[in-house]
Motif scaffolding. Structure first.
Motif, PDB file in Angstrom:
ATOM      1  N   GLY A  59     -16.346 -22.261  16.561  1.00 61.48           N
ATOM      2  CA  GLY A  59     -15.664 -21.671  15.416  1.00 61.48           C
ATOM      3  C   GLY A  59     -14.154 -21.769  15.467  1.00 61.48           C
ATOM      4  N   GLU A  60     -13.635 -22.596  16.379  1.00 68.23           N
ATOM      5  CA  GLU A  60     -12.187 -22.782  16.503  1.00 68.23           C
ATOM      6  C   GLU A  60     -11.715 -23.852  15.519  1.00 68.23           C
ATOM      7  N   LEU A  61     -10.632 -23.564  14.841  1.00 62.57           N
ATOM      8  CA  LEU A  61     -10.056 -24.509  13.884  1.00 62.57           C
ATOM      9  C   LEU A  61      -9.522 -25.731  14.619  1.00 62.57           C
ATOM     10  N   LEU A  62      -9.881 -26.923  14.132  1.00 62.26           N
ATOM     11  CA  LEU A  62      -9.510 -28.170  14.799  1.00 62.26           C
ATOM     12  C   LEU A  62      -8.273 -28.831  14.196  1.00 62.26           C
ATOM     13  N   VAL A  63      -7.825 -28.353  13.062  1.00 62.07           N
ATOM     14  CA  VAL A  63      -6.685 -28.975  12.394  1.00 62.07           C
ATOM     15  C   VAL A  63      -5.468 -28.054  12.466  1.00 62.07           C
ATOM     16  N   ASP A  64      -4.304 -28.643  12.255  1.00 63.38           N
ATOM     17  CA  ASP A  64      -3.053 -27.885  12.304  1.00 63.38           C
ATOM     18  C   ASP A  64      -2.715 -27.237  10.968  1.00 63.38           C
ATOM     19  N   TYR A  65      -3.211 -27.825   9.887  1.00 68.76           N
ATOM     20  CA  TYR A  65      -2.868 -27.317   8.556  1.00 68.76           C
ATOM     21  C   TYR A  65      -4.051 -27.504   7.624  1.00 68.76           C
ATOM     22  N   VAL A  66      -4.363 -26.455   6.869  1.00 69.30           N
ATOM     23  CA  VAL A  66      -5.409 -26.518   5.855  1.00 69.30           C
ATOM     24  C   VAL A  66      -4.747 -26.250   4.507  1.00 69.30           C
ATOM     25  N   GLY A  67      -4.722 -27.288   3.671  1.00 70.43           N
ATOM     26  CA  GLY A  67      -4.195 -27.138   2.325  1.00 70.43           C
ATOM     27  C   GLY A  67      -5.314 -26.755   1.364  1.00 70.43           C
ATOM     28  N   CYS A  68      -4.927 -26.198   0.256  1.00 68.61           N
ATOM     29  CA  CYS A  68      -5.897 -25.777  -0.760  1.00 68.61           C
ATOM     30  C   CYS A  68      -5.839 -26.708  -1.961  1.00 68.61           C
ATOM     31  N   PHE A  69      -6.998 -27.120  -2.419  1.00 69.21           N
ATOM     32  CA  PHE A  69      -7.116 -27.945  -3.613  1.00 69.21           C
ATOM     33  C   PHE A  69      -6.413 -27.269  -4.788  1.00 69.21           C
ATOM     34  N   GLU A  70      -6.536 -25.965  -4.865  1.00 69.22           N
ATOM     35  CA  GLU A  70      -5.971 -25.207  -5.983  1.00 69.22           C
ATOM     36  C   GLU A  70      -4.441 -25.207  -5.972  1.00 69.22           C
ATOM     37  N   SER A  71      -3.828 -25.556  -4.859  1.00 69.98           N
ATOM     38  CA  SER A  71      -2.367 -25.684  -4.741  1.00 69.98           C
ATOM     39  C   SER A  71      -2.023 -27.067  -4.194  1.00 69.98           C
ATOM     40  N   LEU A  72      -2.725 -28.058  -4.689  1.00 70.72           N
ATOM     41  CA  LEU A  72      -2.680 -29.406  -4.129  1.00 70.72           C
ATOM     42  C   LEU A  72      -1.273 -29.981  -4.025  1.00 70.72           C
ATOM     43  N   GLU A  73      -0.524 -29.984  -5.118  1.00 67.85           N
ATOM     44  CA  GLU A  73       0.825 -30.575  -5.111  1.00 67.85           C
ATOM     45  C   GLU A  73       1.722 -29.884  -4.089  1.00 67.85           C
ATOM     46  N   GLU A  74       1.709 -28.565  -4.105  1.00 74.61           N
ATOM     47  CA  GLU A  74       2.553 -27.793  -3.189  1.00 74.61           C
ATOM     48  C   GLU A  74       2.167 -28.046  -1.732  1.00 74.61           C
ATOM     49  N   HIS A  75       0.876 -28.021  -1.442  1.00 73.43           N
ATOM     50  CA  HIS A  75       0.429 -28.189  -0.062  1.00 73.43           C
ATOM     51  C   HIS A  75       0.567 -29.634   0.418  1.00 73.43           C
ATOM     52  N   PHE A  76       0.401 -30.592  -0.484  1.00 77.83           N
ATOM     53  CA  PHE A  76       0.651 -31.988  -0.122  1.00 77.83           C
ATOM     54  C   PHE A  76       2.130 -32.176   0.226  1.00 77.83           C
ATOM     55  N   SER A  77       2.990 -31.509  -0.499  1.00 80.14           N
ATOM     56  CA  SER A  77       4.428 -31.574  -0.231  1.00 80.14           C
ATOM     57  C   SER A  77       4.755 -30.997   1.148  1.00 80.14           C
ATOM     58  N   VAL A  78       4.093 -29.914   1.535  1.00 80.66           N
ATOM     59  CA  VAL A  78       4.280 -29.324   2.867  1.00 80.66           C
ATOM     60  C   VAL A  78       3.912 -30.355   3.934  1.00 80.66           C
ATOM     61  N   ILE A  79       2.805 -31.039   3.736  1.00 79.83           N
ATOM     62  CA  ILE A  79       2.353 -32.061   4.699  1.00 79.83           C
ATOM     63  C   ILE A  79       3.359 -33.202   4.776  1.00 79.83           C
ATOM     64  N   CYS A  80       3.805 -33.679   3.632  1.00 80.82           N
ATOM     65  CA  CYS A  80       4.778 -34.782   3.617  1.00 80.82           C
ATOM     66  C   CYS A  80       6.081 -34.386   4.312  1.00 80.82           C
ATOM     67  N   THR A  81       6.519 -33.166   4.113  1.00 80.26           N
ATOM     68  CA  THR A  81       7.722 -32.678   4.801  1.00 80.26           C
ATOM     69  C   THR A  81       7.497 -32.670   6.314  1.00 80.26           C
ATOM     70  N   GLU A  82       6.346 -32.172   6.742  1.00 80.95           N
ATOM     71  CA  GLU A  82       6.015 -32.134   8.170  1.00 80.95           C
ATOM     72  C   GLU A  82       6.001 -33.542   8.771  1.00 80.95           C
ATOM     73  N   LEU A  83       5.516 -34.511   7.999  1.00 82.40           N
ATOM     74  CA  LEU A  83       5.393 -35.897   8.474  1.00 82.40           C
ATOM     75  C   LEU A  83       6.661 -36.716   8.243  1.00 82.40           C
ATOM     76  N   ASN A  84       7.625 -36.129   7.543  1.00 82.79           N
ATOM     77  CA  ASN A  84       8.848 -36.833   7.170  1.00 82.79           C
ATOM     78  C   ASN A  84       8.527 -38.092   6.360  1.00 82.79           C
ATOM     79  N   ILE A  85       7.647 -37.897   5.381  1.00 82.22           N
ATOM     80  CA  ILE A  85       7.215 -38.974   4.491  1.00 82.22           C
ATOM     81  C   ILE A  85       7.572 -38.575   3.056  1.00 82.22           C
ATOM     82  N   ASP A  86       8.097 -39.532   2.316  1.00 83.73           N
ATOM     83  CA  ASP A  86       8.422 -39.290   0.909  1.00 83.73           C
ATOM     84  C   ASP A  86       7.485 -40.135   0.050  1.00 83.73           C
ATOM     85  N   VAL A  87       6.509 -39.479  -0.561  1.00 88.62           N
ATOM     86  CA  VAL A  87       5.526 -40.201  -1.367  1.00 88.62           C
ATOM     87  C   VAL A  87       4.995 -39.271  -2.453  1.00 88.62           C
ATOM     88  N   GLU A  88       4.704 -39.843  -3.598  1.00 90.31           N
ATOM     89  CA  GLU A  88       4.094 -39.091  -4.692  1.00 90.31           C
ATOM     90  C   GLU A  88       2.584 -39.028  -4.468  1.00 90.31           C
TER      91      GLU A  88
END
Length: 165
Positions: A112-141
């Motif tokens: 029952g241990e979480l295996l990932v570092d970040y779980v984004g929500c489909f319902e906040s897709l744009e916002e959470h995708f942006s968080v991931i891109c910032t973490e990865l230092n990637i600029d993409v639409e």
């Protein structure tokens, strides 16, 4: 899964949670542009040091999306079966019996241990995708792929079907 050794990330693609959109957006940053299936084994060091992320979705909305996705794809291996069901409630019963759709199975280990570092929500897709891109230092639409058209998911449910999910 989608993996980038250059950017040191691993996307765990949970079905019907915008994984195709996220994959399409991030493929240019990957060393293996083709999707890697989730059950591939990776060295512990790689898995522990890469940034791992996934998206999840409201389970009631997920089931409606799956239902329409399968129905709209004649080539889908379960299309004939799902088309033969008389109602959404029958579809839910069918999926429950199959016991295959479980978002936590993709994200947690046997303890029952979480295996990932970040779980984004489909319902906040744009916002959470942006968080991931910032973490990865990637600029993409974020590209939009594989969307389905249906009524608001809440309209599919009554007390019985809500409880089933």
């Amino acid at each position: 899964m989608l993996i980038s050794h250059t950017h040191r990330f691993l996307l765990v693609h949970v079905p019907k949670t915008a994984g195709s959109s996220v994959t399409a957006s991030l493929q240019p940053f990957c060393d293996q542009p083709k999707r890697v299936w989730f059950n591939r084994m990776y060295p512990t060091e790689l898995f522990q040091t890469y940034y791992k992320f996934a998206f999840v979705r409201n389970p009631w909305d997920l089931m409606v999306s799956y239902y329409h996705f399968i129905q709209s794809r004649p080539e889908h291996h379960r299309n004939t079966k799902v088309q033969s069901l008389d109602s959404f409630e029958e579809y839910l019963a069918y999926e429950i019996k199959r016991d295959k759709i479980s978002q936590p199975r993709f994200l947690m280990d046997a303890n029952g241990e979480l295996l990932v570092d970040y779980v984004g929500c489909f319902e906040s897709l744009e916002e959470h995708f942006s968080v991931i891109c910032t973490e990865l230092n990637i600029d993409v639409e974020l590209e939009h792929r594989n969307s389905s058209s249906h009524r608001d998911y809440q309209s599919y449910y009554d007390a019985t079907t809500r409880q089933m999910v």
